[in-house]
Write an enzyme that holds these catalytic residues in place. Structure first.
Site, PDB file in Angstrom:
ATOM      1  N   GLU A 447       0.825  -1.216   0.000  1.00 21.31           N
ATOM      2  CA  GLU A 447       0.000   0.000   0.000  1.00 21.31           C
ATOM      3  C   GLU A 447       0.857   1.263   0.000  1.00 21.31           C
ATOM      4  OE1 GLU A 447      -2.921  -0.209   3.138  1.00 21.31           O
ATOM      5  OE2 GLU A 447      -3.876  -1.966   2.267  1.00 21.31           O
ATOM      6  N   GLU A 523      -3.982  -9.067   0.504  1.00 25.00           N
ATOM      7  CA  GLU A 523      -4.407  -8.836   1.894  1.00 25.00           C
ATOM      8  C   GLU A 523      -5.930  -8.871   1.903  1.00 25.00           C
ATOM      9  OE1 GLU A 523      -1.913  -5.860   3.914  1.00 25.00           O
ATOM     10  OE2 GLU A 523      -3.730  -5.321   4.991  1.00 25.00           O
TER      11      GLU A 523
HETATM   12  C1  GAL Z   1      -4.082  -2.644   5.525  1.00 18.29           C
HETATM   13  C2  GAL Z   1      -2.582  -2.546   5.805  1.00 18.29           C
HETATM   14  C3  GAL Z   1      -2.210  -3.352   7.030  1.00 18.29           C
HETATM   15  C4  GAL Z   1      -3.157  -3.083   8.147  1.00 18.29           C
HETATM   16  C5  GAL Z   1      -4.558  -3.415   7.690  1.00 18.29           C
HETATM   17  C6  GAL Z   1      -5.609  -3.275   8.753  1.00 18.29           C
HETATM   18  O1  GAL Z   1      -4.524  -1.651   4.712  1.00 18.29           O
HETATM   19  O2  GAL Z   1      -1.856  -3.004   4.722  1.00 18.29           O
HETATM   20  O3  GAL Z   1      -0.887  -3.047   7.414  1.00 18.29           O
HETATM   21  O4  GAL Z   1      -3.053  -1.744   8.476  1.00 18.29           O
HETATM   22  O5  GAL Z   1      -4.876  -2.545   6.637  1.00 18.29           O
HETATM   23  O6  GAL Z   1      -6.871  -3.515   8.204  1.00 18.29           O
END
Ligand code: GAL
Length: 831
Positions: A447, A523
């Site tokens: 991100e 993710e």
């Molecule tokens: C994502 C990020 C993670 C964590 C997660 C929580 O956007 O890559 O590091 O912050 O959100 O939902």
């Protein structure tokens, strides 16, 4: 690149569309790439680990790097060491007044537990005095750091010998000219953690190993050997070894042993090009590495000059083939395989960031039971120990590097180092770890705000090219959250693997728009829950907050940008072009207590499938019911202790791999539920939404496809806590000063029924050849310190960590609590 011929034969040029061409390019690059490994711990005495008798202080006056400095009053510690895990928890540490733009915030507010509310900010000094009999004048010596948090400044015998930036990087310093043979040497390391440098708990100090590698002038280059297996057939595999070495008249002798230690191939030859030596060795009837069969070979490569052995590398590797192909996805050894993965931050809960193999092995054992087959080291370089375990236990690995490039997310983040260090950091990551068969993909970023702007695309290419140069066998991804933007700008198109973070609603569009022909859920989920806590009414919600700062374990709560697991499952199951997912996260971690970022005392995450103590939340069984095809899952929630809710609607969910089940409350049927496609939840969970609570017994009977009874389970309303119960993950541990037994503690009532809401304060005492190390109850709002020998139960449970000393023998843990029958558990350590 011999891979070309195979690929072109398969796909005649004239048939290509743009999408196929891009995809072909990808499969050309990675087709046939296979296995590898990297040296683990040397047993030959050339690698000396500086583990014990370190002096540590945070209150330094004077020149702590000089040899004659008086460090007598400093604390004596062993490394790996994390200075900040001993607390105390306090919201004042690293309080960040920020708008978290990635979370859609526009106004700054105080984020109290963002980095764990532990005292990692500031400076810490470590000193170690050693003599090194292995080192003689004329030899070479390298000082190797596997990670130092952070911005290490390294002094040897009063002189600065090196420094680094990023706390997660592996690096080494050539100390040949500064180490004194046969005499005492003083190593001093200064570490500095700035405020506002992380989005999660980074830990502090020498949290990974430090070693000295002693070499002859004629020797292998550090992390210079690369083992691949470019050709694999059922009858034979070609093992290609490329090694870099210094010295003249060198020749190499390599022996390959199978997992039982039997020699299966050997070669003596030298093909030299500059300082690079290359060997091809054939292994007959290879055993392939996979998560189900994590078969490892060992290559011992010896370096001779004039008949004299000068250096030796012992490298474990696997033989396996990976391919990424348009519309087919990822295949391992010819079999389409989806990533059933989890993201993991590097901290180990109550141990903080200090690396510990027993703690990681336990995590992977829990994940294996869930049916998980992959790990993403978010958002930085994994420890060597974690990779060794992934090779041995069978996990596919996505090794990540950065959370920032040039554009900042936090004021003092990695952007400060990018220009000077990015290439060096990646080179060390790749060279040190590329021989691990578990690694099947690299990630150059998570991100990164550089997803915006033309320079960002250049940076993505720059980093990806470094990966390709150092390792042409694996593709590179970036976890993207600005999916629309990366579709339009071309950012997503330049990546080998387009990784989507969340945004399930954009998967279809991204697949059509990106040229690769598949996408990865780099993710997913970010569902929030607290183990054993249930909230009513039971409804889907985003950013839901409660007075007790907990989240509901009905698994229906997520963040504005994220979703519940079932929504990912639908895409994973229905779309062949989705190559898998990495769930945020496998375990809770310190810091980032969303949705309570602004609420004290929240200080650790709610995202974990298991909690900070490693205890499974209900969600564990939801994933297990879908991921673990070899075992039965039948799990009932919530618990059935709802004094005061008599007669009120208290929904019951069952997570199971069976399609249907019948629920009974005190013998009365609540009806049969069958999985259906009505909603994502109906497809993956069995739900009885209008059960009225009455104390007693909840029983579930599951049916197989033919409607026959396949399994049953029941839970009961418990009475008051009566007796403490203890169960260890392993009763026998190694007497190596590092191994840990994890003992789960709970309480039961007079009839032996577990008490799911108990919060008794317990005390722990360890005697014999072990020490009390820590306890953790998984409560994200607890400010009890892990290393104190007392803690409250949370939702009826906690975990005690008992550590081995170096002396083998009996270890006894006693657990007491006011008004409770105590428990004793006998453990032992062996050499
Ligand atoms: C994502 C990020 C993670 C964590 C997660 C929580 O956007 O890559 O590091 O912050 O959100 O939902």
């Amino acid at each position: 690149m011999h891979f070309y011929a195979v690929a072109f034969k398969k796909y005649p040029m004239r048939k290509f569309s743009l999408k196929t061409l891009c995809a072909l390019l990808l499969s050309i690059i990675f087709l046939g790439c296979s296995a590898t490994k990297t040296a683990t711990k040397s047993t030959d005495g050339k690698v000396v680990y500086l583990k014990d008798n370190w002096k540590f202080s945070r209150k330094v006056t004077g020149d702590a790097f000089t040899t004659n400095y008086n460090d007598a009053g400093w604390q004596t510690i062993s490394i790996p060491h994390d200075w900040s895990i001993y607390g105390p928890f306090d919201k004042k540490w690293d309080m960040q007044k920020v708008a978290i733009v990635q979370n859609g915030e526009t106004e700054a507010s105080e984020k109290t537990g963002r980095t764990g509310a532990l005292p990692h900010i500031g400076t810490g000094w470590y000193r170690n005095t050693f003599t090194l009999p292995q080192f003689k004048n004329g030899k070479r010596a390298l000082l190797v750091f596997e990670g130092a948090m952070s911005e290490p400044q390294v002094y040897l015998n009063g002189k600065k010998v090196g420094e680094w930036g990023y706390g997660y990087s592996y690096f080494y310093i050539d100390i040949t000219n500064d180490i004194i043979a046969g005499k005492e040497n003083t190593l001093a390391v200064k570490l500095t953690n700035k405020e506002y440098s992380s989005r999660w708990y980074p830990g502090a100090g020498l949290y990974r190993n430090v070693s000295i590698v002693v070499k002859e002038p004629e020797s292998f280059e550090q992390w210079g050997t690369f083992i691949t297996t470019p050709v694999i057939t059922p009858n034979a595999a070609t093992v290609n070894i490329k090694a870099k070495a210094t010295g003249s008249n060198i020749y190499l002798v390599t022996t390959i042993k199978d997992a039982k230690g039997k020699v299966v191939a050997a070669t003596t030859n030298k093909t030299v090009s500059g300082n690079q030596y290359e060997q091809d060795i054939t292994v007959a009837k290879p055993n392939l590495w996979s998560p189900e069969t994590p078969y490892l070979y060992t290559a011992t490569t010896q370096l001779f000059t004039g008949g004299v052995l000068k250096d030796e590398e012992i490298i474990k590797f696997g033989i396996r083939e990976i391919k990424y192909e348009a519309n087919k996805g990822f295949s391992l050894n010819g079999k389409i395989t989806k990533f059933k993965g989890v993201c993991l931050h590097h901290d180990l809960g109550p141990l903080g960031a200090a690396v510990n193999k027993a703690a990681m092995r336990r995590q992977l054992t829990i994940l294996k039971d869930m049916g998980c087959n992959a790990i993403r080291s978010s958002h930085n370089m994994p420890s060597f120990e974690q990779l060794e375990l992934a090779d041995e236990m069978g996990f596919l690995f996505l090794a990540e590097s950065f959370d920032e490039w040039v554009k900042p997310k936090v004021e003092n983040g990695y952007h400060r180092f990018f220009n000077e260090y990015a290439e060096k950091d990646l080179v060390n990551l790749i060279r040190a770890t590329r021989n691990h068969p578990s690694i099947v993909m690299w990630s150059s970023g998570n991100e990164v705000p550089d997803q915006y702007g033309a320079e960002g695309i250049e940076r993505a290419k720059f980093l990806q090219d470094i990966f390709h140069r150092e390792d042409p066998t694996r593709p590179v991804t970036v976890g993207m959250d600005q999916v629309k933007q990366t579709m339009q700008s071309g950012f997503g198109a330049v990546l080998d693997i387009p990784g989507l973070n969340y945004r399930v609603h954009l998967y279809e569009e991204a697949y059509k728009s990106f040229p690769q022909g598949f996408i990865l859920g780099s993710e997913t989920a970010s569902t929030v829950s607290s183990r054993g806590i249930y909230k009513f009414p039971v409804v889907q919600a985003k950013e839901k907050q409660y007075h007790d700062l907990q989240c509901s374990s009905y698994d229906l709560e997520a963040c504005s940008w994220s979703n519940v697991p079932d929504e990912d499952f639908v895409l994973q199951d229905d779309k062949p072009w989705v190559i898998g997912e990495f769930v945020w996260t496998g375990f809770d971690y310190l810091g980032e207590p969303t949705p309570y970022d602004e609420k004290w005392p929240s200080r650790s995450s709610y995202f974990g499938i298991s909690d900070l103590a490693g205890l499974p939340k209900d969600r564990f069984y939801l994933y297990r019911s879908r991921w673990n095809k070899d075992a039965e899952t039948l799990h009932i929630l919530p618990h059935w202790n709802w004094e005061g809710r008599e007669g009120q609607t208290t929904p019951v969910f069952v997570y199971t791999n069976y399609d249907s089940a019948e629920l009974f409350v005190n013998g009365k049927s609540m009806g049969i539920r069958r999985k259906s496609n009505a909603t994502p939840q109906n497809r993956y969970r069995l739900m009885w939404m209008d059960v009225k609570y009455e104390p007693g017994t909840l029983k579930v009977i599951a049916f197989d496809k033919d409607g026959k009874i396949a399994a049953e389970d029941e839970i009961h309303t418990a009475g008051t806590p009566f007796k403490i119960v203890a169960e260890a993950d392993r009763n026998t541990i190694s007497a190596d000063g590092e191994d840990i037994a994890f003992v789960t503690i709970s309480v039961v009532d007079k009839n032996g029924v577990p008490c799911p809401t108990a919060t008794n304060q317990l005390k722990f005492n360890v005697t014999g050849n072990g020490t009390y190390r820590a306890a953790c109850n998984g409560d994200a709002t607890s400010v009890e310190m892990f290393h104190e020998p007392t803690m409250k139960l949370f939702s009826g449970k906690l975990v005690v960590l008992v550590k081995a000393t170096n002396n083998p023998g009996k270890i006894e843990l006693e657990i007491t609590g006011d008004g409770l029958e105590a428990a004793k558990i006998n453990l032992k350590s062996i050499q």
